[in-house]
Motif scaffolding. Structure first.
Motif, PDB file in Angstrom:
ATOM      1  N   MET A   1     -47.046  54.545 114.914  1.00 36.07           N
ATOM      2  CA  MET A   1     -48.023  53.452 114.967  1.00 36.07           C
ATOM      3  C   MET A   1     -49.414  53.951 114.558  1.00 36.07           C
ATOM      4  SD  MET A   1     -46.809  51.231 118.365  1.00 36.07           S
ATOM      5  CE  MET A   1     -48.198  51.783 119.217  1.00 36.07           C
ATOM      6  N   PHE A   2     -49.781  55.127 115.048  1.00 39.69           N
ATOM      7  CA  PHE A   2     -51.080  55.694 114.690  1.00 39.69           C
ATOM      8  C   PHE A   2     -51.166  55.964 113.192  1.00 39.69           C
ATOM      9  CE2 PHE A   2     -53.801  59.436 114.035  1.00 39.69           C
ATOM     10  CZ  PHE A   2     -55.000  58.902 114.474  1.00 39.69           C
ATOM     11  N   PHE A   3     -50.098  56.522 112.621  1.00 41.03           N
ATOM     12  CA  PHE A   3     -50.079  56.816 111.187  1.00 41.03           C
ATOM     13  C   PHE A   3     -50.194  55.534 110.371  1.00 41.03           C
ATOM     14  CE2 PHE A   3     -47.656  57.351 107.240  1.00 41.03           C
ATOM     15  CZ  PHE A   3     -48.424  58.352 106.659  1.00 41.03           C
ATOM     16  N   ARG A   4     -49.445  54.493 110.763  1.00 41.87           N
ATOM     17  CA  ARG A   4     -49.507  53.228 110.030  1.00 41.87           C
ATOM     18  C   ARG A   4     -50.891  52.604 110.110  1.00 41.87           C
ATOM     19  NH1 ARG A   4     -43.844  51.011 112.249  1.00 41.87           N
ATOM     20  NH2 ARG A   4     -42.493  52.201 110.869  1.00 41.87           N
ATOM     21  N   ALA A   5     -51.504  52.658 111.296  1.00 39.24           N
ATOM     22  CA  ALA A   5     -52.847  52.088 111.460  1.00 39.24           C
ATOM     23  C   ALA A   5     -53.857  52.852 110.617  1.00 39.24           C
ATOM     24  CB  ALA A   5     -53.255  52.106 112.928  1.00 39.24           C
ATOM     25  N   ALA A   6     -53.776  54.190 110.641  1.00 37.71           N
ATOM     26  CA  ALA A   6     -54.711  55.001 109.850  1.00 37.71           C
ATOM     27  C   ALA A   6     -54.504  54.753 108.360  1.00 37.71           C
ATOM     28  CB  ALA A   6     -54.512  56.480 110.178  1.00 37.71           C
ATOM     29  N   TRP A   7     -53.250  54.672 107.940  1.00 43.91           N
ATOM     30  CA  TRP A   7     -52.966  54.462 106.520  1.00 43.91           C
ATOM     31  C   TRP A   7     -53.458  53.090 106.060  1.00 43.91           C
ATOM     32  CZ3 TRP A   7     -52.446  57.394 102.672  1.00 43.91           C
ATOM     33  CH2 TRP A   7     -51.894  56.959 101.494  1.00 43.91           C
ATOM     34  N   SER A   8     -53.285  52.066 106.902  1.00 42.67           N
ATOM     35  CA  SER A   8     -53.754  50.736 106.513  1.00 42.67           C
ATOM     36  C   SER A   8     -55.274  50.717 106.411  1.00 42.67           C
ATOM     37  CB  SER A   8     -53.268  49.683 107.496  1.00 42.67           C
ATOM     38  OG  SER A   8     -53.875  49.857 108.765  1.00 42.67           O
ATOM     39  N   LEU A   9     -55.963  51.457 107.298  1.00 45.42           N
ATOM     40  CA  LEU A   9     -57.425  51.550 107.189  1.00 45.42           C
ATOM     41  C   LEU A   9     -57.840  52.250 105.906  1.00 45.42           C
ATOM     42  CD1 LEU A   9     -58.538  52.379 110.827  1.00 45.42           C
ATOM     43  CD2 LEU A   9     -59.013  50.307 109.530  1.00 45.42           C
ATOM     44  N   VAL A  10     -57.109  53.305 105.570  1.00 42.09           N
ATOM     45  CA  VAL A  10     -57.427  54.026 104.338  1.00 42.09           C
ATOM     46  C   VAL A  10     -57.247  53.119 103.136  1.00 42.09           C
ATOM     47  CG1 VAL A  10     -56.628  55.873 102.815  1.00 42.09           C
ATOM     48  CG2 VAL A  10     -56.966  56.318 105.235  1.00 42.09           C
ATOM     49  N   LEU A  11     -56.151  52.371 103.105  1.00 39.44           N
ATOM     50  CA  LEU A  11     -55.899  51.484 101.973  1.00 39.44           C
ATOM     51  C   LEU A  11     -56.926  50.367 101.911  1.00 39.44           C
ATOM     52  CD1 LEU A  11     -52.020  51.209 101.977  1.00 39.44           C
ATOM     53  CD2 LEU A  11     -53.477  52.509 100.444  1.00 39.44           C
ATOM     54  N   LYS A  12     -57.331  49.828 103.067  1.00 47.19           N
ATOM     55  CA  LYS A  12     -58.337  48.777 103.070  1.00 47.19           C
ATOM     56  C   LYS A  12     -59.680  49.298 102.601  1.00 47.19           C
ATOM     57  CE  LYS A  12     -56.375  45.928 106.726  1.00 47.19           C
ATOM     58  NZ  LYS A  12     -56.504  45.505 108.110  1.00 47.19           N
ATOM     59  N   LYS A  13     -60.015  50.528 102.966  1.00 45.36           N
ATOM     60  CA  LYS A  13     -61.301  51.107 102.573  1.00 45.36           C
ATOM     61  C   LYS A  13     -61.279  51.554 101.119  1.00 45.36           C
ATOM     62  CE  LYS A  13     -63.445  51.292 106.605  1.00 45.36           C
ATOM     63  NZ  LYS A  13     -64.676  50.695 106.910  1.00 45.36           N
ATOM     64  N   ALA A  14     -60.139  52.042 100.638  1.00 50.65           N
ATOM     65  CA  ALA A  14     -60.093  52.624  99.296  1.00 50.65           C
ATOM     66  C   ALA A  14     -60.218  51.575  98.210  1.00 50.65           C
ATOM     67  CB  ALA A  14     -58.802  53.406  99.114  1.00 50.65           C
ATOM     68  N   ALA A  15     -59.512  50.483  98.336  1.00 48.26           N
ATOM     69  CA  ALA A  15     -59.532  49.487  97.266  1.00 48.26           C
ATOM     70  C   ALA A  15     -60.911  48.886  97.066  1.00 48.26           C
ATOM     71  CB  ALA A  15     -58.489  48.414  97.535  1.00 48.26           C
ATOM     72  N   PRO A  16     -61.600  48.390  98.120  1.00 48.49           N
ATOM     73  CA  PRO A  16     -62.953  47.886  97.870  1.00 48.49           C
ATOM     74  C   PRO A  16     -63.907  49.000  97.464  1.00 48.49           C
ATOM     75  CG  PRO A  16     -62.116  47.027  99.938  1.00 48.49           C
ATOM     76  CD  PRO A  16     -61.149  48.064  99.462  1.00 48.49           C
ATOM     77  N   GLY A  17     -63.678  50.207  97.975  1.00 49.46           N
ATOM     78  CA  GLY A  17     -64.567  51.315  97.624  1.00 49.46           C
ATOM     79  C   GLY A  17     -64.515  51.630  96.146  1.00 49.46           C
ATOM     80  N   MET A  18     -63.339  51.529  95.566  1.00 50.99           N
ATOM     81  CA  MET A  18     -63.212  51.795  94.143  1.00 50.99           C
ATOM     82  C   MET A  18     -63.970  50.752  93.337  1.00 50.99           C
ATOM     83  SD  MET A  18     -61.475  54.523  93.854  1.00 50.99           S
ATOM     84  CE  MET A  18     -60.738  54.554  92.245  1.00 50.99           C
ATOM     85  N   ARG A  19     -63.866  49.488  93.721  1.00 53.22           N
ATOM     86  CA  ARG A  19     -64.576  48.438  93.012  1.00 53.22           C
ATOM     87  C   ARG A  19     -66.068  48.496  93.325  1.00 53.22           C
ATOM     88  NH1 ARG A  19     -62.436  46.719  88.847  1.00 53.22           N
ATOM     89  NH2 ARG A  19     -63.435  44.715  89.044  1.00 53.22           N
ATOM     90  N   TRP A  20     -66.396  48.882  94.556  1.00 50.04           N
ATOM     91  CA  TRP A  20     -67.784  48.942  94.970  1.00 50.04           C
ATOM     92  C   TRP A  20     -68.554  49.962  94.138  1.00 50.04           C
ATOM     93  CZ3 TRP A  20     -70.441  52.978  97.510  1.00 50.04           C
ATOM     94  CH2 TRP A  20     -71.693  52.632  97.960  1.00 50.04           C
TER      95      TRP A  20
END
Length: 195
Positions: free
Chosen positions: A25-44
């Motif tokens: 559960m911790f890994f999935r939560a951390a990975w989802s945060l990374v994916l949420k941060k990475a995609a807008p960060g790339m466009r940002w």
């Protein structure tokens, strides 16, 4: 109803299962945060309205970032235009058949920094890399030479050819390993190696 006693193996297995599920559960939560941060960060990184990137701009250039894998950046190469360039941008809104070839190239250069041919052009960077590699090889060779001359002690006597010959003669005199070793290959009558 009385609780039945639980064996230590069963409680240990239950505890391990619980720990594994918590880790998942911790890994999935951390990975989802990374994916949420990475995609807008790339466009940002390419977005023109960010405050942090607007401080890094060098006039008259923008946060333009284009490469072969991302050929269409979010903002043009030149954002601050002079009067001539603004007139050309106004002319661009009209009929393109009235634009000359030089004007079309100038419009392209306002939007993009390089063409694909210029992006794919070979560079001479390999010369710099090879020069650095050979420089460090040479420096390392000089360092090793200096250590051998001034730092390392002299070779021990056991590594000299005379010592090795005496050691071999001693092994043969003692008839060491007479079945399959050195003594089995030495002819003691002729005093030479067997052929």
């Amino acid at each position: 109803m009385l609780a039945q006693p639980v064996s230590p193996q069963a409680s240990r297995a239950t505890l391990q299962d619980t720990l594994v599920s918590i880790q998942e559960m911790f890994f999935r939560a951390a990975w989802s945060l990374v994916l949420k941060k990475a995609a807008p960060g790339m466009r940002w990184m390419h977005s023109p309205g960010s405050a942090a990137h607007s401080e890094q701009k060098m006039p008259p250039y923008s946060n333009y970032h284009a490469q072969r894998s991302y050929p269409m950046p979010d903002e043009p190469f030149r954002t601050e235009l002079n009067a001539e360039q603004q007139a050309l941008k106004e002319k661009e809104k009209g009929n393109w058949t009235q634009l000359s070839h030089a004007e079309k190239v100038a419009l392209y250069r306002l939007q993009f920094h390089e063409t694909f041919a210029e992006m794919n052009r070979r560079s001479n960077e390999w010369k710099t890399v090879m020069g650095c590699v050979f420089f460090f090889f040479g420096f390392t060779a000089l360092l090793i030479w200096w250590q051998r001359v001034y730092v390392f002690p002299k070779k021990p006597i056991t590594l000299t050819d005379e010592w090795k010959a005496q050691q071999l003669q001693r092994i043969l005199d003692m008839k060491g390993n007479p079945v399959q070793g050195l003594a089995s290959r030495w002819d003691y009558e002729k005093k030479e190696w067997k052929k």
